[in-house]
Design an enzyme around this catalytic site. Structure first.
Site, mmCIF file in Angstrom:
data_model
loop_
_atom_site.group_PDB
_atom_site.id
_atom_site.type_symbol
_atom_site.label_atom_id
_atom_site.label_comp_id
_atom_site.label_asym_id
_atom_site.label_seq_id
_atom_site.Cartn_x
_atom_site.Cartn_y
_atom_site.Cartn_z
ATOM 1 N N GLU A 78 37.290 49.555 35.823
ATOM 2 C CA GLU A 78 37.668 51.091 35.012
ATOM 3 C C GLU A 78 36.639 52.265 35.134
ATOM 4 O O GLU A 78 36.887 53.480 35.421
ATOM 5 C CB GLU A 78 37.193 50.887 33.606
ATOM 6 N N GLY A 109 38.262 41.936 40.017
ATOM 7 C CA GLY A 109 37.409 40.760 39.555
ATOM 8 C C GLY A 109 37.255 39.971 40.645
ATOM 9 O O GLY A 109 37.889 38.565 40.614
ATOM 10 N N ARG A 158 43.746 25.530 40.705
ATOM 11 C CA ARG A 158 43.634 27.468 40.765
ATOM 12 C C ARG A 158 43.493 27.694 42.089
ATOM 13 O O ARG A 158 44.558 28.659 42.404
ATOM 14 C CB ARG A 158 41.709 27.350 40.096
ATOM 15 N N GLU A 196 36.690 35.920 27.246
ATOM 16 C CA GLU A 196 36.010 36.501 28.503
ATOM 17 C C GLU A 196 37.203 37.663 28.324
ATOM 18 O O GLU A 196 36.325 38.954 28.822
ATOM 19 C CB GLU A 196 36.106 36.693 29.388
ATOM 20 N N ASP A 215 37.882 24.516 42.632
ATOM 21 C CA ASP A 215 39.066 23.891 41.981
ATOM 22 C C ASP A 215 40.028 24.523 42.277
ATOM 23 O O ASP A 215 40.436 25.497 42.582
ATOM 24 C CB ASP A 215 38.943 24.685 40.274
ATOM 25 N N HIS A 225 30.706 30.939 41.324
ATOM 26 C CA HIS A 225 31.611 30.653 42.175
ATOM 27 C C HIS A 225 32.217 29.320 42.445
ATOM 28 O O HIS A 225 32.968 29.074 43.277
ATOM 29 C CB HIS A 225 31.504 31.740 43.063
ATOM 30 N N GLU A 245 42.201 36.416 39.350
ATOM 31 C CA GLU A 245 41.871 35.240 38.676
ATOM 32 C C GLU A 245 41.206 35.966 37.387
ATOM 33 O O GLU A 245 39.941 35.698 37.498
ATOM 34 C CB GLU A 245 41.151 34.432 39.672
ATOM 35 N N HIS A 267 38.889 23.325 36.553
ATOM 36 C CA HIS A 267 37.589 23.692 35.481
ATOM 37 C C HIS A 267 37.929 24.102 33.975
ATOM 38 O O HIS A 267 36.786 24.247 33.093
ATOM 39 C CB HIS A 267 37.126 24.972 36.277
ATOM 40 N N ASP A 324 34.180 44.722 42.585
ATOM 41 C CA ASP A 324 33.618 43.661 41.337
ATOM 42 C C ASP A 324 32.402 44.373 40.826
ATOM 43 O O ASP A 324 31.335 44.913 41.786
ATOM 44 C CB ASP A 324 33.226 42.266 41.528
HETATM 45 C C1 LIG Z 1 37.620 34.314 36.763
HETATM 46 S S1 LIG Z 1 36.148 35.582 37.957
HETATM 47 C C2 LIG Z 1 37.587 35.327 39.129
HETATM 48 C C3 LIG Z 1 36.613 35.693 41.309
HETATM 49 C C4 LIG Z 1 37.641 35.649 42.519
HETATM 50 N N1 LIG Z 1 38.520 36.411 42.681
HETATM 51 C C5 LIG Z 1 37.807 34.013 42.415
HETATM 52 O O1 LIG Z 1 39.447 34.073 42.270
HETATM 53 O O2 LIG Z 1 37.179 33.600 42.641
HETATM 54 C C6 LIG Z 1 36.203 36.616 37.974
HETATM 55 C C7 LIG Z 1 35.783 38.565 38.244
HETATM 56 O O3 LIG Z 1 35.322 39.343 37.795
HETATM 57 C C8 LIG Z 1 34.398 40.063 37.612
HETATM 58 N N2 LIG Z 1 34.726 41.367 36.691
HETATM 59 C C9 LIG Z 1 35.587 41.022 35.584
HETATM 60 N N3 LIG Z 1 35.578 41.853 34.767
HETATM 61 C C10 LIG Z 1 35.720 43.035 35.802
HETATM 62 C C11 LIG Z 1 35.575 44.392 35.855
HETATM 63 N N4 LIG Z 1 35.978 45.125 34.487
HETATM 64 N N5 LIG Z 1 34.848 45.433 36.809
HETATM 65 C C12 LIG Z 1 34.823 44.827 37.796
HETATM 66 N N6 LIG Z 1 34.629 43.022 37.863
HETATM 67 C C13 LIG Z 1 35.022 42.605 36.923
HETATM 68 C C14 LIG Z 1 33.577 39.221 37.324
HETATM 69 O O4 LIG Z 1 32.336 40.051 37.822
HETATM 70 C C15 LIG Z 1 33.989 38.073 38.256
HETATM 71 O O5 LIG Z 1 33.407 38.010 39.359
#
Ligand SMILES: C[S@@+](CC[C@H](N)C(=O)[O-])C[C@H]1O[C@@H](n2cnc3c(N)ncnc32)[C@H](O)[C@@H]1O
Length: 342
Positions: A111, A60, A36, A135, A33, A27, A126, A277, A82
């Site tokens: 979901e 997320g 971003r 991913e 970044d 994080h 994001e 990143h 999340d």
């Molecule tokens: C790339 S990070 C972005 C975090 C934050 N939004 C940011 O911009 O700094 C993606 C986040 O989505 C969460 N995530 C991914 N798939 C998910 C899902 N199906 N349900 C809940 N959380 C999810 C991951 O645990 C992660 O913390």
């Protein structure tokens, strides 16, 4: 915080995926970044009239940074979801910054959670990975769109595209591949096919890009379907100088919705753009292609989620290098290479 998803019921690779977001380090890298994070902040600020009094879903939410941007810019309520334990920290951050009455955080897979509102006006997320789709988090954003977004609602970002170009990278490729021919005096060359199969995520200097660029595919998040995320895309690149093409690089661009008449906020993760990143993804070709200016490298890329590990990508690159002029027949090459991004 109770989770709507029982972690032990998830597959091993799903657990591993969400565990990777438990640690603060990932994080920290995303927050730092600034290309971003500021793009999201600027896009939300640019649309503050639209965010005013709206219900927002942050898919997320991680540390809750995007939820806080949305709340700060007038959202009536934000729901951040999340699965990772980082959401416990998000809760503290939301409280500390005075947003507890504006932001509801829910732990679990998007979901599986039950949202406090039947519909939302805006989705922020994001979700982008290496090679854009690594991913497979876009699947979750499309789920959120199809289940919760009101008709005419907005998705931030809502456009993205994947791009390709050729590059000269002989030294690095040689180090990476030929190392295995002599490892402390032993022949370790059976490693080479494995090494070649993995795209390399690294920063590429823009001057080693030696062909024109080509857009492989673009997605409009308002309309794209899950099935569109497995695709075959054709490309044609033209060599810009006499050089070697040792592989191709790919990168993605994203764009946010903008109010009428205003330029949309966008950013690129290409070698020509400021560092992010995501860096760039390099795919070494089976052949080193000896090019002259004007030679054509054409082909296609096929991408689909891996059958066993759905967050990994199977990528197939087929190319036909059409040399012209000096020694053309010897320099022409055709090949197909298979990669796995994991
Ligand atoms: C790339 S990070 C972005 C975090 C934050 N939004 C940011 O911009 O700094 C993606 C986040 O989505 C969460 N995530 C991914 N798939 C998910 C899902 N199906 N349900 C809940 N959380 C999810 C991951 O645990 C992660 O913390």
């Amino acid at each position: 915080m109770e989770s709507a998803t029982e972690k032990s019921n998830l597959t091993h690779s799903e657990q591993h995926y969400f565990n990777s977001y438990d640690h603060y380090g990932i994080h920290e890298e995303m927050l730092q970044d600034s290309v971003r994070t500021l793009s999201y902040r600027n896009a939300i600020a640019q649309n503050k009239d639209f965010f005013k009094d709206k219900i927002v879903l942050d898919v997320g939410c991680g540390t809750g940074i995007l939820s806080m941007f949305a709340a700060k810019h007038g959202a009536k309520h934000v729901i951040g979801v999340d699965m990772s334990s980082i959401i416990e920290m998000a809760k503290k951050l939301v409280e500390k910054n005075g947003f507890s009455d504006k932001i509801t955080l829910l732990r679990g897979k998007l979901e599986d959670v039950q949202l406090p509102f039947p519909k939302v006006d805006i989705i922020v997320s994001e979700w982008m990975g290496y090679f854009l789709l690594y991913e497979s988090m876009l699947d979750t954003v499309l789920y959120a769109r199809d289940h919760y977004l009101v008709k005419g609602g907005l998705i931030f970002p809502d456009k993205c595209s994947l791009h390709i170009a050729g590059l000269e990278d002989a030294q690095y490729k040689d180090d990476k591949v030929n190392y295995w021919h002599d490892v402390y005096g032993f022949d370790f060359s059976p490693f080479i096919p494995l090494v070649m199969r993995e795209p390399i995520v690294d920063t590429v200097e823009s001057q080693v890009v030696n062909t024109t660029r080509c857009k492989l595919i673009e997605f409009d998040l308002n309309t794209v379907q899950l099935s569109d995320l497995s695709f075959t895309a054709k490309f044609q690149l033209q060599a810009k100088r006499q050089d070697w093409i040792n592989g191709v690089i790919t990168w993605f661009d994203v764009e946010f919705p903008a109010p009428k008449g205003q330029r949309p906020i966008q950013f690129s993760t290409g070698a020509h753009a400021p560092y992010t990143h995501w860096k760039q993804s390099v795919f070494y070709t089976a052949d080193d292609l000896e090019c002259e200016a004007g030679d054509i490298l054409e082909g296609e890329i096929t991408c689909s989620p891996n059958k066993f590990h759905k967050r990994d990508l199977d990528i197939k690159l087929s190319y036909n290098f059409k040399a012209k002029g000096v020694d053309a027949a010897r320099r022409c090459k055709k090949n197909t290479t298979y990669y796995i991004m994991h």
